[in-house]
Design a protein around this motif. Structure first.
Motif, PDB file in Angstrom:
ATOM      1  N   ASP A 266       0.828  -1.205   0.000  1.00 31.82           N
ATOM      2  CA  ASP A 266       0.000   0.000   0.000  1.00 31.82           C
ATOM      3  C   ASP A 266       0.865   1.259   0.000  1.00 31.82           C
ATOM      4  N   LEU A 267       2.001   1.207   0.686  1.00 28.04           N
ATOM      5  CA  LEU A 267       2.927   2.348   0.661  1.00 28.04           C
ATOM      6  C   LEU A 267       3.533   2.519  -0.731  1.00 28.04           C
ATOM      7  N   GLY A 281      -0.799  16.723  -4.949  1.00 31.03           N
ATOM      8  CA  GLY A 281      -0.874  15.473  -4.212  1.00 31.03           C
ATOM      9  C   GLY A 281      -0.013  15.466  -2.967  1.00 31.03           C
ATOM     10  N   LEU A 282       1.182  16.035  -3.051  1.00 25.63           N
ATOM     11  CA  LEU A 282       2.073  16.062  -1.889  1.00 25.63           C
ATOM     12  C   LEU A 282       1.448  16.855  -0.747  1.00 25.63           C
ATOM     13  N   ASP A 283       0.795  17.973  -1.063  1.00 26.08           N
ATOM     14  CA  ASP A 283       0.137  18.776  -0.026  1.00 26.08           C
ATOM     15  C   ASP A 283      -0.960  17.971   0.665  1.00 26.08           C
ATOM     16  N   LEU A 284      -1.748  17.229  -0.107  1.00 23.75           N
ATOM     17  CA  LEU A 284      -2.819  16.420   0.473  1.00 23.75           C
ATOM     18  C   LEU A 284      -2.251  15.326   1.366  1.00 23.75           C
ATOM     19  N   GLU A 315       7.267  17.775  12.981  1.00 22.61           N
ATOM     20  CA  GLU A 315       8.247  18.738  12.451  1.00 22.61           C
ATOM     21  C   GLU A 315       9.097  18.102  11.356  1.00 22.61           C
ATOM     22  N   LYS A 316       9.479  16.838  11.547  1.00 19.80           N
ATOM     23  CA  LYS A 316      10.301  16.156  10.557  1.00 19.80           C
ATOM     24  C   LYS A 316       9.546  15.946   9.254  1.00 19.80           C
ATOM     25  N   VAL A 317       8.252  15.609   9.359  1.00 20.40           N
ATOM     26  CA  VAL A 317       7.430  15.399   8.164  1.00 20.40           C
ATOM     27  C   VAL A 317       7.332  16.690   7.361  1.00 20.40           C
ATOM     28  N   ARG A 318       7.059  17.791   8.040  1.00 18.54           N
ATOM     29  CA  ARG A 318       6.926  19.068   7.346  1.00 18.54           C
ATOM     30  C   ARG A 318       8.250  19.480   6.687  1.00 18.54           C
ATOM     31  N   ARG A 319       9.354  19.265   7.380  1.00 18.57           N
ATOM     32  CA  ARG A 319      10.658  19.617   6.825  1.00 18.57           C
ATOM     33  C   ARG A 319      10.977  18.743   5.606  1.00 18.57           C
ATOM     34  N   ALA A 333      10.233   7.411  -1.757  1.00 19.31           N
ATOM     35  CA  ALA A 333      11.153   7.348  -0.624  1.00 19.31           C
ATOM     36  C   ALA A 333      10.627   8.182   0.544  1.00 19.31           C
ATOM     37  N   LEU A 334      10.022   9.320   0.221  1.00 19.48           N
ATOM     38  CA  LEU A 334       9.449  10.180   1.270  1.00 19.48           C
ATOM     39  C   LEU A 334       8.340   9.451   2.016  1.00 19.48           C
ATOM     40  N   VAL A 335       7.458   8.774   1.283  1.00 18.80           N
ATOM     41  CA  VAL A 335       6.350   8.047   1.906  1.00 18.80           C
ATOM     42  C   VAL A 335       6.881   7.008   2.879  1.00 18.80           C
ATOM     43  N   PHE A 336       7.851   6.205   2.461  1.00 19.94           N
ATOM     44  CA  PHE A 336       8.386   5.156   3.339  1.00 19.94           C
ATOM     45  C   PHE A 336       9.089   5.769   4.560  1.00 19.94           C
TER      46      PHE A 336
END
Length: 347
Positions: A266-267, A281-284, A315-319, A333-336
């Motif tokens: 799914d990831l 999509g990234l914003d959502l 904070e890490k996700v937003r950065r 890679a970002l999703v994982f």
């Protein structure tokens, strides 16, 4: 009369959507408008309004509607809304950014550049003093809209503060803020907070129906579900209703429900969707993750060490998202990476 879709890239409008200054209608805030008109007629309208609330609920549209009303000499007798005909000269001047008594501070690319700056530059804010130091061209009000005051750097905020402290007669500041609690206390103390609430789903859907003739990429079949999932924000509903917005949101929620052990397949599927989506999509994805973290942090039964970890992950996700957007990094890679951090935080 349909308004033109914004052709100028700027930081105060969703790409491909009509600009708030072009909009003749505002949905869901009739009581707010009626109160503003009452204050204006009674001479109680403050020299500075801090218009606060979540993104996409109509704050900027309200600011432009109020500016048009003030610059046109006030509301018509008996009127309880800020409507002004699109044929009115003030409406046309505001829409074309040519009204001499309106100054708008927002993020726009510098001459010869394409990239939108991350802040409203102090050089732009310094124009406020000379703008209010001159006589109004129409002999009446002068209006300054800041969209958004959250995007001022310290130098710009201090430059704005100087005029806020000693406003000239018939000066009106309309400061838009997505997080008014974070605005400098010195600015907050010199403004009246006008807090706007998220819209109901019916008002969001009405706004989408109004916009669909101007925005060909809105999927009419998804408008009701986009309105329901919007959280009261027309901006978010627009993002959901075009491209693969609803699919990205559904895939993200599905993976979040599987924490702390999301299924790798799914990831992979979610990452593939984001990899092929270079629009919103990234914003959502980040919004859904942020909402999940906020819900876990505020439900009241998380131990303190987990709350600290959730804050660190947020904070890490937003950065990471900012870096992925700016440097066009691999979305999969970002999703994982994001889900690995989330899994560790909620175990």
């Amino acid at each position: 009369m349909a308004q033109a879709v914004s052709e100028i890239v700027s930081g105060d409008v969703l790409p491909g959507a009509p600009h708030p200054r072009d909009q003749a209608r505002l949905f869901g805030h009739g009581v707010v408008e009626a109160d503003l008109i009452s204050d204006f007629r009674a001479g109680r309208l403050p020299h500075a309004l801090l218009i606060g609330g979540p993104e996409g609920i109509g704050k900027a549209t309200l600011a432009y509607r109020l500016a048009r009303m003030v610059l046109s000499g006030g509301p018509e007798a008996g009127s309880h809304s800020l409507d002004l005909p699109v044929t009115h000269s003030v409406f046309r001047q505001v829409a074309s950014q040519s009204h001499p008594d309106l100054l708008v501070l927002h993020r726009v690319p510098e001459a010869g550049e394409e990239k939108i700056p991350t802040v409203i530059p102090a050089e732009m804010v310094r124009r406020v003093r000379s703008f209010f130091g001159a006589t109004a061209a129409a002999g009446g009000w002068r209006v300054c809209i800041v969209d958004a005051v959250d995007e001022l750097n310290p130098f710009g905020a201090n430059a704005l503060l100087k005029t806020l402290e000693e406003p000239p007669p018939r000066a009106l500041f309309l400061l838009i803020s997505h997080a008014p609690g974070r605005v400098l206390p010195t600015i907050r103390s010199r403004t009246r907070l006008l807090r706007m609430r998220p819209l109901g789903s019916a008002d969001v859907l009405a706004a989408l129906d109004h916009l669909k003739e101007e925005m060909a990429d809105l999927d009419a079949a998804t408008l009701p579900s986009a309105a329901e999932a919007s959280g009261g924000s027309v901006r978010r509903a627009i993002v959901l209703a075009r491209g693969e917005g609803m699919e990205v949101r559904s895939a993200t929620l599905k993976a979040l429900e599987q924490l702390p052990r999301p299924r790798p397949e799914d990831l992979h599927a979610l990452g593939a969707r984001l990899q092929g989506d270079r629009s919103d999509g990234l914003d959502l994805f980040i919004e859904a993750v942020s909402d999940y973290v906020a819900a876990r942090a505020t439900q009241g039964d998380e131990p303190r060490h987990r709350l600290v970890r959730l804050g660190e992950v947020w904070e890490k996700v937003r950065r990471s998202a900012r870096e992925a957007d700016v440097f066009n990094l691999d979305r999969k890679a970002l999703v994982f990476r994001v889900f690995a951090d989330l899994a560790e935080a909620v175990r």
